[in-house]
Motif scaffolding. Structure first.
Motif, PDB file in Angstrom:
ATOM      1  N   ASP A  24       0.757  -1.194   0.019  1.00 50.28           N
ATOM      2  CA  ASP A  24      -0.201  -0.081   0.035  1.00 50.28           C
ATOM      3  C   ASP A  24       0.826   1.417   0.134  1.00 50.28           C
ATOM      4  OD1 ASP A  24      -2.329  -1.407   0.088  1.00 50.28           O
ATOM      5  OD2 ASP A  24      -2.957  -0.872   1.760  1.00 50.28           O
ATOM      6  N   GLY A  25       2.137   1.367   0.729  1.00 48.98           N
ATOM      7  CA  GLY A  25       2.856   2.509   0.666  1.00 48.98           C
ATOM      8  C   GLY A  25       3.558   2.694  -0.740  1.00 48.98           C
ATOM      9  N   ALA A  26       3.961   1.676  -1.183  1.00 47.99           N
ATOM     10  CA  ALA A  26       4.354   2.018  -2.572  1.00 47.99           C
ATOM     11  C   ALA A  26       3.570   2.285  -3.536  1.00 47.99           C
ATOM     12  CB  ALA A  26       5.331   0.645  -2.900  1.00 47.99           C
ATOM     13  N   ILE A  27       2.392   1.493  -3.578  1.00 51.82           N
ATOM     14  CA  ILE A  27       1.363   1.828  -4.513  1.00 51.82           C
ATOM     15  C   ILE A  27       0.646   3.378  -4.142  1.00 51.82           C
ATOM     16  CG2 ILE A  27      -1.067   1.564  -5.191  1.00 51.82           C
ATOM     17  CD1 ILE A  27      -0.306  -1.694  -4.603  1.00 51.82           C
ATOM     18  N   GLY A  28       0.639   3.850  -2.890  1.00 52.66           N
ATOM     19  CA  GLY A  28       0.328   5.134  -2.689  1.00 52.66           C
ATOM     20  C   GLY A  28       1.007   6.208  -3.338  1.00 52.66           C
ATOM     21  N   GLN A  29       2.462   5.940  -3.043  1.00 53.08           N
ATOM     22  CA  GLN A  29       3.247   6.678  -3.520  1.00 53.08           C
ATOM     23  C   GLN A  29       3.187   6.888  -5.134  1.00 53.08           C
ATOM     24  OE1 GLN A  29       6.961   4.914  -2.312  1.00 53.08           O
ATOM     25  NE2 GLN A  29       7.067   6.175  -0.201  1.00 53.08           N
ATOM     26  N   LYS A  30       3.143   5.916  -5.758  1.00 54.59           N
ATOM     27  CA  LYS A  30       2.923   6.072  -7.363  1.00 54.59           C
ATOM     28  C   LYS A  30       1.636   6.790  -7.700  1.00 54.59           C
ATOM     29  CE  LYS A  30       5.838   1.923  -8.135  1.00 54.59           C
ATOM     30  NZ  LYS A  30       6.897   2.580  -7.126  1.00 54.59           N
ATOM     31  N   VAL A  34       1.429   9.828 -10.113  1.00 55.79           N
ATOM     32  CA  VAL A  34       0.927   9.804 -11.403  1.00 55.79           C
ATOM     33  C   VAL A  34      -0.238  10.884 -11.293  1.00 55.79           C
ATOM     34  CG1 VAL A  34      -0.951   8.553 -12.844  1.00 55.79           C
ATOM     35  CG2 VAL A  34       1.233   7.345 -11.866  1.00 55.79           C
ATOM     36  N   LYS A  35      -0.785  11.180 -10.426  1.00 50.93           N
ATOM     37  CA  LYS A  35      -1.916  12.295 -10.135  1.00 50.93           C
ATOM     38  C   LYS A  35      -1.151  13.616 -10.372  1.00 50.93           C
ATOM     39  CE  LYS A  35      -5.325  12.704  -7.638  1.00 50.93           C
ATOM     40  NZ  LYS A  35      -6.388  12.510  -6.389  1.00 50.93           N
ATOM     41  N   GLY A  36      -0.083  13.866  -9.764  1.00 53.16           N
ATOM     42  CA  GLY A  36       0.899  15.118  -9.971  1.00 53.16           C
ATOM     43  C   GLY A  36       1.290  15.174 -11.343  1.00 53.16           C
ATOM     44  N   TYR A  37       1.700  14.184 -12.046  1.00 51.25           N
ATOM     45  CA  TYR A  37       1.933  14.184 -13.459  1.00 51.25           C
ATOM     46  C   TYR A  37       1.109  14.603 -14.244  1.00 51.25           C
ATOM     47  CZ  TYR A  37       4.463  12.639 -17.699  1.00 51.25           C
ATOM     48  OH  TYR A  37       4.858  12.553 -18.891  1.00 51.25           O
ATOM     49  N   ALA A  38      -0.063  14.009 -13.908  1.00 48.18           N
ATOM     50  CA  ALA A  38      -1.260  14.398 -14.667  1.00 48.18           C
ATOM     51  C   ALA A  38      -1.804  15.947 -14.640  1.00 48.18           C
ATOM     52  CB  ALA A  38      -2.468  13.601 -14.459  1.00 48.18           C
ATOM     53  N   GLY A  55      -8.924   5.180 -14.786  1.00 50.90           N
ATOM     54  CA  GLY A  55      -8.317   4.200 -15.462  1.00 50.90           C
ATOM     55  C   GLY A  55      -6.788   4.744 -15.714  1.00 50.90           C
ATOM     56  N   LEU A  56      -6.572   5.960 -15.869  1.00 55.81           N
ATOM     57  CA  LEU A  56      -5.477   6.583 -16.401  1.00 55.81           C
ATOM     58  C   LEU A  56      -4.231   6.265 -14.984  1.00 55.81           C
ATOM     59  CD1 LEU A  56      -3.432   8.555 -17.875  1.00 55.81           C
ATOM     60  CD2 LEU A  56      -4.081  10.151 -16.314  1.00 55.81           C
ATOM     61  N   ILE A  57      -4.942   6.573 -13.865  1.00 64.04           N
ATOM     62  CA  ILE A  57      -4.013   6.501 -12.593  1.00 64.04           C
ATOM     63  C   ILE A  57      -3.644   4.987 -12.545  1.00 64.04           C
ATOM     64  CG2 ILE A  57      -4.072   6.606 -10.265  1.00 64.04           C
ATOM     65  CD1 ILE A  57      -5.858   9.274 -10.559  1.00 64.04           C
ATOM     66  N   VAL A  58      -4.653   3.887 -12.658  1.00 66.64           N
ATOM     67  CA  VAL A  58      -4.394   2.664 -12.501  1.00 66.64           C
ATOM     68  C   VAL A  58      -3.466   2.094 -13.531  1.00 66.64           C
ATOM     69  CG1 VAL A  58      -5.297   0.116 -12.924  1.00 66.64           C
ATOM     70  CG2 VAL A  58      -6.487   1.880 -11.572  1.00 66.64           C
ATOM     71  N   MET A  59      -3.387   2.815 -14.859  1.00 62.00           N
ATOM     72  CA  MET A  59      -2.511   2.374 -15.866  1.00 62.00           C
ATOM     73  C   MET A  59      -1.045   3.051 -15.610  1.00 62.00           C
ATOM     74  SD  MET A  59      -2.880   3.145 -20.014  1.00 62.00           S
ATOM     75  CE  MET A  59      -4.664   2.561 -19.795  1.00 62.00           C
ATOM     76  N   GLY A  60      -1.068   4.197 -15.359  1.00 62.43           N
ATOM     77  CA  GLY A  60       0.300   4.818 -14.748  1.00 62.43           C
ATOM     78  C   GLY A  60       0.780   4.076 -13.799  1.00 62.43           C
TER      79      GLY A  60
END
Length: 93
Positions: A24-30, A34-38, A55-60
């Motif tokens: 969860d920690g590693a996924i949360g960071q990603k 991804v949200k910041g990038y978007a 969908g974009l966030i899951v894909m990223g």
């Protein structure tokens, strides 16, 4: 969608059992990355709350999960969807 809900969706996309909290920690960071990038690419907060953005966030997150050290590589599908969100943000603002 909350960060916790996005983590659950990402676990589904990565075939990680939803009950498991090991990553969860590693996924949360990603998710945040991804949200910041978007957002920096022009996606508005309103667009980041859509199903397409989920969908974009899951894909990223999946793209980032599968990279080798020192590499950043988002898939072409990720960039296509991000472009759609950014363009929709311009239309709706």
């Amino acid at each position: 969608m909350t960060k916790d809900q996005l983590i659950i969706e990402c676990k589904k996309g990565l075939n990680i059992p939803v009950e498991s909290t090991n990553f969860d920690g590693a996924i949360g960071q990603k998710v945040l990355a991804v949200k910041g990038y978007a957002k920096n690419a022009g996606a508005s907060d309103a667009q980041l709350d859509t199903d397409l953005a989920t969908g974009l966030i899951v894909m990223g997150v999946t793209d980032l999960w599968n990279i080798q050290g020192g590499e950043i590589k988002f898939s072409p599908a990720f960039h296509t969807i991000l472009t759609q969100l950014a363009c929709a943000s311009l239309v709706t603002n």
